[in-house]
Write an enzyme that holds these catalytic residues in place. Sequence first.
Site, short mmCIF file in Angstrom:
data_model
loop_
_atom_site.label_atom_id
_atom_site.label_comp_id
_atom_site.label_asym_id
_atom_site.label_seq_id
_atom_site.Cartn_x
_atom_site.Cartn_y
_atom_site.Cartn_z
CB SER A 182 -0.89 0.03 1.25
OG SER A 182 -1.70 -1.12 1.31
CB CYS A 183 2.01 3.71 -1.96
SG CYS A 183 3.01 5.22 -1.99
CB VAL A 184 -1.36 6.18 2.13
CG1 VAL A 184 -2.28 5.00 1.85
CG2 VAL A 184 -0.51 5.88 3.34
#
Length: 130
Positions: free
Chosen positions: A108-110
């Site tokens: 995941s990349c936020v």
Amino acid sequence: MMTQIIHTEKAPAAIGPYVQAVDLGNLVLTSGQIPVNPATGEVPADIVAQARQSLENVKAIIEKAGLTAADIVKTTVFVKDLNDFAAVNAEYERFFKENNHPNFPARSCVEVARLPKDVGLEIEAIAVRK
């Protein structure tokens, strides 16, 4: 199940009330690693070098638990500026290829408003003992 605390001098010391990682036997969960060089305390200026340093910090912790970067099954990448996504992706891909990962971990990349020490990114990981 016995939980073991993982600590290595090859990654930055925790800057709060947390540990570098916990080893649950079959899983190792790292705390988020910011791009601080553990030997100098310095943070690289550019986002590519920051990505590499954070990944090297994660790797050092995973290795202390007796695993390798190839055992990482999931990462979460927190970036201060999503415009850095392509540059971070390129370094992330390079790192896992260099470390013989069979494919790539789930990820995941936020984008976040702010990170400790005003760094550009932070990376946490989960590794599996097979």
